[in-house]
Design a protein around this motif. Structure first.
Motif, PDB file in Angstrom:
ATOM      1  N   GLY A 155       0.789  -1.219   0.000  1.00  0.00           N
ATOM      2  CA  GLY A 155       0.000   0.000   0.000  1.00  0.00           C
ATOM      3  C   GLY A 155       0.820   1.266   0.000  1.00  0.00           C
ATOM      4  N   ARG A 156       2.054   1.196   0.463  1.00  0.00           N
ATOM      5  CA  ARG A 156       2.906   2.390   0.480  1.00  0.00           C
ATOM      6  C   ARG A 156       3.188   2.917  -0.919  1.00  0.00           C
ATOM      7  N   GLY A 158       1.033   3.293  -3.288  1.00  0.00           N
ATOM      8  CA  GLY A 158      -0.084   4.076  -3.803  1.00  0.00           C
ATOM      9  C   GLY A 158      -0.634   3.549  -5.113  1.00  0.00           C
ATOM     10  N   ALA A 159      -0.122   2.440  -5.585  1.00  0.00           N
ATOM     11  CA  ALA A 159      -0.568   1.867  -6.855  1.00  0.00           C
ATOM     12  C   ALA A 159      -1.972   1.281  -6.707  1.00  0.00           C
ATOM     13  N   LEU A 160      -2.632   1.081  -7.826  1.00  0.00           N
ATOM     14  CA  LEU A 160      -3.932   0.419  -7.801  1.00  0.00           C
ATOM     15  C   LEU A 160      -3.734  -1.020  -7.339  1.00  0.00           C
ATOM     16  N   LEU A 161      -4.459  -1.410  -6.312  1.00  0.00           N
ATOM     17  CA  LEU A 161      -4.381  -2.776  -5.805  1.00  0.00           C
ATOM     18  C   LEU A 161      -5.619  -3.553  -6.242  1.00  0.00           C
ATOM     19  N   VAL A 162      -5.395  -4.766  -6.715  1.00  0.00           N
ATOM     20  CA  VAL A 162      -6.483  -5.689  -7.028  1.00  0.00           C
ATOM     21  C   VAL A 162      -6.280  -6.912  -6.156  1.00  0.00           C
ATOM     22  N   LEU A 163      -7.219  -7.153  -5.258  1.00  0.00           N
ATOM     23  CA  LEU A 163      -7.088  -8.261  -4.320  1.00  0.00           C
ATOM     24  C   LEU A 163      -8.032  -9.384  -4.692  1.00  0.00           C
ATOM     25  N   HIS A 164      -7.447 -10.562  -4.913  1.00  0.00           N
ATOM     26  CA  HIS A 164      -8.221 -11.767  -5.161  1.00  0.00           C
ATOM     27  C   HIS A 164      -8.445 -12.493  -3.834  1.00  0.00           C
ATOM     28  N   LEU A 165      -9.480 -13.290  -3.770  1.00  0.00           N
ATOM     29  CA  LEU A 165      -9.708 -14.187  -2.624  1.00  0.00           C
ATOM     30  C   LEU A 165      -9.739 -13.447  -1.296  1.00  0.00           C
ATOM     31  N   ALA A 166     -10.245 -12.214  -1.294  1.00  0.00           N
ATOM     32  CA  ALA A 166     -10.159 -11.402  -0.082  1.00  0.00           C
ATOM     33  C   ALA A 166     -11.483 -10.795   0.363  1.00  0.00           C
ATOM     34  N   ALA A 167     -12.575 -11.022  -0.359  1.00  0.00           N
ATOM     35  CA  ALA A 167     -13.839 -10.365  -0.026  1.00  0.00           C
ATOM     36  C   ALA A 167     -14.313 -10.697   1.380  1.00  0.00           C
ATOM     37  N   ARG A 168     -14.045 -11.908   1.818  1.00  0.00           N
ATOM     38  CA  ARG A 168     -14.477 -12.333   3.155  1.00  0.00           C
ATOM     39  C   ARG A 168     -13.746 -11.544   4.243  1.00  0.00           C
ATOM     40  N   HIS A 180      -2.592   4.417   4.084  1.00  0.00           N
ATOM     41  CA  HIS A 180      -1.820   4.704   2.874  1.00  0.00           C
ATOM     42  C   HIS A 180      -2.655   5.341   1.763  1.00  0.00           C
ATOM     43  N   TYR A 181      -3.944   5.013   1.694  1.00  0.00           N
ATOM     44  CA  TYR A 181      -4.785   5.522   0.621  1.00  0.00           C
ATOM     45  C   TYR A 181      -5.769   6.592   1.093  1.00  0.00           C
ATOM     46  N   GLY A 182      -6.067   6.615   2.365  1.00  0.00           N
ATOM     47  CA  GLY A 182      -7.003   7.596   2.895  1.00  0.00           C
ATOM     48  C   GLY A 182      -8.443   7.152   2.731  1.00  0.00           C
ATOM     49  N   PRO A 183      -9.340   7.670   3.567  1.00  0.00           N
ATOM     50  CA  PRO A 183     -10.730   7.208   3.559  1.00  0.00           C
ATOM     51  C   PRO A 183     -11.498   7.552   2.295  1.00  0.00           C
ATOM     52  N   ASP A 184     -11.075   8.594   1.561  1.00  0.00           N
ATOM     53  CA  ASP A 184     -11.818   9.018   0.379  1.00  0.00           C
ATOM     54  C   ASP A 184     -11.333   8.362  -0.910  1.00  0.00           C
ATOM     55  N   CYS A 185     -10.370   7.478  -0.827  1.00  0.00           N
ATOM     56  CA  CYS A 185      -9.839   6.824  -2.034  1.00  0.00           C
ATOM     57  C   CYS A 185     -10.925   5.959  -2.672  1.00  0.00           C
TER      58      CYS A 185
END
Length: 249
Positions: A155-156, A158-168, A180-185
């Motif tokens: 997260g440091r 600042g790149a776009l993160l795509v997380l698989h297998l993480a919705a739970r 790292h991204y702030g609440p309004d990201c």
């Protein structure tokens, strides 16, 4: 005889590649994960093909099926959801096939993150806003992440993160990324991308956990977090700029 690792795409049966469909139609044995691969896709298999749902098989049992087909001289279609180069367990299957002397090839497919971006109608790389996409997951109830690949470290950037297998585990994802991204990201969750029951959830990083839980999304989804998801004002790409010298080879 060859084992073909085929990317079945993100869910819609018609998002398999032409090469993937042709290869599937030529294989007498099909090993597929019934919980992820659309049943409609199995219609591409030739009449009389042996269909094996691997959802409840171990890696050794899957390998045994491939070896059995190899000994019978039958090609095998090994269907993986999305693209087999990401989070597919293909590497350990290849290792076992190497040990057994069974040849294999790979046919790429449409990955889940690409289908999610299409559902969002977003380009994930936007000039002057973000040019990097990180594909990752979390380690909860799964193989531990290597050192330095935790969300706080990634997260440091600042790149776009795509997380698989993480919705739970969306609460944990949000907690680790907020500093790292702030609440309004901008953030989004896309479940069952490309399928008839596709669900798209949009919000800020501060909102996305609540929205995801309210929708009851627990699996078969990707989480996306990054500024490019909300980019509106940005410079046009230099690729098509009138200022670019188009005479340079």
């Amino acid at each position: 005889m060859t084992v073909y690792f085929i990317g079945a795409g993100p869910g819609a049966a018609d998002l398999i590649t032409v090469r993937g469909a042709r290869t599937l139609a030529a294989c007498r044995v099909c090993l597929y994960a019934g919980s992820l691969v659309p049943r409609d896709l199995l219609a591409e298999c030739p009449p009389g093909a042996r269909l094996v749902d691997t959802a409840h098989l171990t890696l050794d049992e899957i390998t045994a099926e491939a070896v059995r087909a190899h000994e019978a001289g039958e090609d095998v279609a090994r269907l993986h959801s999305g693209d087999p180069s990401v989070f597919s367990a293909m590497a350990e299957q290849m290792r076992r096939l190497d040990a057994a002397g069974v040849p294999y090839e790979v046919v790429p497919g449409v990955p889940a993150f690409a289908a999610a971006a299409a559902a969002l109608k977003r380009e994930l790389t936007v000039p002057t806003v973000g040019q990097t996409v990180v594909l990752t997951r979390v380690a909860q109830q799964a193989t531990p992440m290597p050192k330095g690949e935790d969300l706080a470290t990634l997260g440091r950037s600042g790149a776009l993160l795509v997380l698989h297998l993480a919705a739970r585990y969306v609460d944990r994802v949000v907690a680790e990324l907020l500093p790292h991204y702030g609440p309004d990201c901008p953030a989004a969750v896309v479940a069952y991308a490309s399928r008839p029951d596709e669900l798209v959830i949009r919000g800020t990083l501060a909102e996305i956990a609540g929205l995801t839980k309210e929708a009851g999304v627990l699996r078969t989804a990707v989480i996306l977090v990054g500024r490019t998801l909300g980019a509106e004002q940005f410079r046009d790409s230099h690729l098509y700029s009138a200022e670019r010298d188009r005479h340079v080879c």
